[in-house]
Design a protein around this motif. Structure first.
Motif, PDB file in Angstrom:
ATOM      1  N   LEU A 298      91.967 129.527  75.775  1.00 44.00           N
ATOM      2  CA  LEU A 298      91.960 128.384  74.834  1.00 44.00           C
ATOM      3  C   LEU A 298      91.050 128.756  73.651  1.00 44.00           C
ATOM      4  O   LEU A 298      89.806 129.582  73.841  1.00 44.00           O
ATOM      5  N   HIS A 299      91.046 128.071  72.596  1.00 38.70           N
ATOM      6  CA  HIS A 299      90.121 128.261  71.191  1.00 38.70           C
ATOM      7  C   HIS A 299      88.768 127.909  71.633  1.00 38.70           C
ATOM      8  O   HIS A 299      88.355 126.999  72.415  1.00 38.70           O
ATOM      9  N   THR A 300      87.924 128.963  71.148  1.00 41.67           N
ATOM     10  CA  THR A 300      86.442 128.574  71.073  1.00 41.67           C
ATOM     11  C   THR A 300      85.942 128.652  69.556  1.00 41.67           C
ATOM     12  O   THR A 300      86.613 129.558  68.658  1.00 41.67           O
ATOM     13  N   ASN A 301      84.743 128.119  69.310  1.00 42.25           N
ATOM     14  CA  ASN A 301      84.248 128.090  67.829  1.00 42.25           C
ATOM     15  C   ASN A 301      83.347 129.292  67.684  1.00 42.25           C
ATOM     16  O   ASN A 301      82.600 129.379  66.572  1.00 42.25           O
ATOM     17  N   GLN A 302      83.276 130.079  68.712  1.00 39.28           N
ATOM     18  CA  GLN A 302      82.310 131.370  68.496  1.00 39.28           C
ATOM     19  C   GLN A 302      83.194 132.450  67.627  1.00 39.28           C
ATOM     20  O   GLN A 302      84.182 132.397  67.834  1.00 39.28           O
ATOM     21  N   PHE A 303      82.521 133.179  66.887  1.00 45.88           N
ATOM     22  CA  PHE A 303      82.955 134.165  66.214  1.00 45.88           C
ATOM     23  C   PHE A 303      84.099 133.843  65.381  1.00 45.88           C
ATOM     24  O   PHE A 303      85.209 134.390  65.377  1.00 45.88           O
ATOM     25  N   LYS A 304      83.770 132.926  64.430  1.00 44.03           N
ATOM     26  CA  LYS A 304      84.659 132.187  63.580  1.00 44.03           C
ATOM     27  C   LYS A 304      85.717 133.175  62.597  1.00 44.03           C
ATOM     28  O   LYS A 304      86.775 132.925  62.616  1.00 44.03           O
ATOM     29  N   TRP A 305      84.803 134.168  62.399  1.00 43.90           N
ATOM     30  CA  TRP A 305      85.477 135.341  61.520  1.00 43.90           C
ATOM     31  C   TRP A 305      86.788 135.798  62.077  1.00 43.90           C
ATOM     32  O   TRP A 305      87.747 136.438  61.385  1.00 43.90           O
ATOM     33  N   ILE A 306      86.925 135.923  63.386  1.00 41.84           N
ATOM     34  CA  ILE A 306      87.909 136.493  64.231  1.00 41.84           C
ATOM     35  C   ILE A 306      89.242 135.370  64.197  1.00 41.84           C
ATOM     36  O   ILE A 306      90.446 135.859  64.025  1.00 41.84           O
ATOM     37  N   ASP A 307      88.771 134.114  64.065  1.00 38.99           N
ATOM     38  CA  ASP A 307      89.966 133.289  63.755  1.00 38.99           C
ATOM     39  C   ASP A 307      90.911 133.430  62.611  1.00 38.99           C
ATOM     40  O   ASP A 307      91.941 132.649  62.573  1.00 38.99           O
ATOM     41  N   ARG A 308      90.537 134.010  61.588  1.00 38.20           N
ATOM     42  CA  ARG A 308      91.321 134.344  60.407  1.00 38.20           C
ATOM     43  C   ARG A 308      92.490 134.971  60.839  1.00 38.20           C
ATOM     44  O   ARG A 308      93.532 135.077  60.302  1.00 38.20           O
ATOM     45  N   ALA A 309      92.409 135.861  61.793  1.00 41.36           N
ATOM     46  CA  ALA A 309      93.671 136.857  62.453  1.00 41.36           C
ATOM     47  C   ALA A 309      94.682 135.671  62.812  1.00 41.36           C
ATOM     48  O   ALA A 309      95.949 136.158  62.909  1.00 41.36           O
ATOM     49  N   ALA A 310      94.407 134.422  63.311  1.00 42.80           N
ATOM     50  CA  ALA A 310      95.321 133.498  63.570  1.00 42.80           C
ATOM     51  C   ALA A 310      95.906 132.373  62.507  1.00 42.80           C
ATOM     52  O   ALA A 310      96.551 131.571  62.921  1.00 42.80           O
ATOM     53  N   VAL A 311      95.321 132.560  61.393  1.00 42.86           N
ATOM     54  CA  VAL A 311      95.818 131.754  60.314  1.00 42.86           C
ATOM     55  C   VAL A 311      97.134 132.192  59.534  1.00 42.86           C
ATOM     56  O   VAL A 311      97.284 133.224  59.194  1.00 42.86           O
ATOM     57  N   VAL A 312      98.059 131.335  59.446  1.00 40.66           N
ATOM     58  CA  VAL A 312      99.674 131.856  58.971  1.00 40.66           C
ATOM     59  C   VAL A 312      99.493 131.581  57.511  1.00 40.66           C
ATOM     60  O   VAL A 312      99.270 130.850  56.923  1.00 40.66           O
TER      61      VAL A 312
END
Length: 608
Positions: A298-312
């Motif tokens: 599940l998604h966590t708010n740690q290391f937010k810069w990695i979440d950019r890879a999951a932005v469509v």
């Protein structure tokens, strides 16, 4: 007529779909029948033989180098530490091969065969006189092994190291593949799989330290190594016999490539704004199905810069409507990278832990050799067998841990396992500091006895009249530390690593030991080089004129610093959140990997 044809075609399509569904259900039912406890005797037999061979081979190898090949103590100790370093580094390669394309089953088979080749080679070298220097009982003015003789040894050690690389990360995870490792099933189990696994490993080590070491010291090295060679051959046969019963998890592709894809996608989208609502991030159950059998991360708010890879974004999909994985990653894949980044600081603490006692085994054997080891007038304990006290402590400690410590600790913590993996490791770190300090005190006692009887300059001709059992307390403390630290470390890495990278997680356990051995070699070399000739802490031949106790105090200080670092990292760690499908329910229930810890950290995490 047209409508009738359409009805017939539709009926045929329904029949085909139902047939495919029934076929899939049959295959799934057959898969469920595989695995289980019936496979454990075959898998554990392979691991027991591997550890039996490893303990019988490595525990007394310092004696083979110094007494048979006439290698100086420091050079021999560094050789063993470097060999241990290689043996603990190759599991990372073996894990990547298994997780990427070979699978754990075939990796274990091939690695066992390579290991057997190394054992056959070193057994032959122990039998043939031309492959070793002339005997030197006095250990004075000895002819050291030639370069060709040493290279023969190095090749044998390299083959066994490669074999170890395929076995160590795969056997424990292959055994875990046979069991239902979902959180609900693990909690309902009355025993801890990792405690059971480590208990079997310790039994094998105990047998090797008593039987094999005695044969090596009192019969000859040819028989001692030959017994290990036979045991390894039997392990391959037993493992192959169990093949029809195994559940063989297919490799999910290279984990390194997946992690690289997430990093590349994050860098490419470094200017993209991550939405506040994590439900807008890309998810694809079908794409992740092969790497999330136990549930998606599940998604966590740690290391937010990695979440950019999951932005469509507009360019992320191919013409086939499939995502370009170098531009777009699922939430599960981004969380795989986050899991590893969270684990690495905790893992790094293990490096200094292993470095602090990487050479202790070699030095302690030399201490024991100079002391009174008699149990009767005709029998004395082989020096390398002294570690039996550590092994016995581990065996007893694991049983006491499961039946007494866990229920006792559970009253205070409310945790199902008594303590978390991190707390268990922390206790092990603390006990190991005490064990190293005890080693220093025992060496002071030994040297005092040597000085009182004027034996400081007679390390080989006279035995110091002090019982070898003065070394037992440090062995026992190291055993207690292993019950907490080693088992907790292995469980932590396998459980907290992403599911399809478990072999890599197990390999990191060995890799920490590898880096620790290399760092330990570096420290020993510096100490030996810069503590002078007349007052050298670690002399080559006469340990009585050394300052080994100072080296132990130095290592205890290193461990104290490392313990403080570990406490800081452990206090900031967040366990991975996992989504699991509960049996009997059509929907999906969300279960967290460690609810207690996640609740404690919920303010800064934001897990759903």
């Amino acid at each position: 007529m047209m409508s009738e044809n359409m009805k017939v075609a539709k009926q045929e399509l329904v029949v085909q779909e139902n047939g495919k569904k029934e076929e899939d259900e049959t295959i799934e039912t057959q898969k469920r029948k595989l695995g289980g406890m019936k496979t454990m005797p075959f898998i554990l037999a392979n691991e027991i033989c591997d550890r039996f061979v490893g303990a019988g081979f490595h525990s007394n190898l310092i004696t083979y180098l110094t007494q048979v090949l006439n290698v100086p103590l420091i050079k021999a100790s560094n050789t063993l530490a470097n060999f241990s370093g290689v043996s603990n580094f190759t599991p990372l390669i073996g894990a990547l091969v298994a997780d990427s394309f070979a699978g754990r089953f075939w990796t274990i088979i091939v690695a066992s065969i390579i290991y057997e080749m190394g054992l056959i080679s070193i057994t032959i070298s122990a039998i043939m006189p031309q492959l070793r220097p002339p005997p030197c009982p006095t250990q004075e003015n000895c002819k050291e092994a030639s370069n060709s003789q040493l290279w023969e040894l190095y090749i044998c050690l390299l083959l066994t190291s490669i074999g170890t690389g395929g076995l160590r990360p795969c056997v424990v995870t292959f055994a875990a593949d046979q069991l239902d490792m979902r959180k609900s099933k693990v909690e309902s189990r009355k025993w801890n799989f990792y405690n059971l696994f480590y208990f079997c490993v310790t039994i094998a080590t105990l047998t090797a330290l008593t039987v094999v070491v005695y044969i090596q010291d009192n019969v000859n090295w040819g028989w001692g190594l030959g017994l290990l060679t036979i045991a390894m051959a039997l392990s391959v046969v037993v493992f192959v016999v169990g093949s029809p019963f195994y559940r063989k998890v297919e490799p999910g592709g290279s984990p390194l490539i997946r992690l690289t894809q997430v990093i590349v996608a994050s860098v490419r989208k470094r200017k993209v704004v991550v939405p506040d609502d994590d439900r807008l991030l890309y998810e694809n159950r079908e794409l992740d199905s092969a790497i999330s059998h136990d549930g998606r991360l599940l998604h966590t708010n740690q290391f937010k810069w990695i979440d950019r890879a999951a932005v469509v974004t507009g360019d992320d999909m191919k013409e086939s409507c499939q995502p370009n994985l170098w531009r777009l990653a699922t939430v599960h894949r981004t969380e795989e990278l986050k899991c590893i980044l969270r684990i690495l600081p905790i893992w790094a603490a293990g490096i200094l832990h292993f470095a602090s006692h990487s050479h202790v085994g070699s030095f302690t054997i030399q201490q024991a050799r100079s002391m009174d080891r008699h149990l009767s007038h005709s029998f004395q304990i082989p020096p390398a067998s002294m570690s039996i006290f550590s092994v016995l402590t581990v065996l007893i400690g694991l049983a006491l841990y499961e039946h007494f410590f866990v229920p006792f600790a559970r009253r205070f913590t409310g945790h199902k396992s008594g303590v978390t993996c991190l707390q268990r490791m922390g206790i092990g770190f603390a006990i190991n500091i005490l064990a190293t300090a005890t080693s220093a005190l025992a060496e002071i006692k030994r040297k005092k006895a040597a000085a009182d009887h004027n034996l400081l300059d007679q390390p080989t001709t006279h035995v110091i009249p002090i019982s070898v059992f003065w070394l037992v307390p440090q062995y026992c403390l190291h055993g207690v530390a292993e019950v907490f630290m080693s088992v907790g470390h292995l469980e932590f890495l396998i459980e907290q690593f992403p599911e399809n990278m478990r072999s890599t997680g197990a390999a990191l356990n060995s890799l920490a030991s590898s880096f620790g051995n290399y760092l330990g070699t570096f420290i020993v070399t510096l100490v030996h080089q810069y503590t002078g000739k007349e007052t050298n802490w670690l002399p080559d031949r006469n340990l009585n004129r050394g300052r080994l106790e100072n080296f132990y105090w130095l290592m205890a200080g290193v461990q104290v610093v490392n313990f403080v670092y570990y406490l800081i990292c452990a206090s900031l760690f967040i366990y991975k959140p996992l989504e699991q499908i509960t049996e009997g329910c059509k929907g999906t229930d969300v279960e967290l990997a460690d609810e207690t810890t996640l609740l404690d950290n919920s303010k800064g995490d934001g897990n759903r």
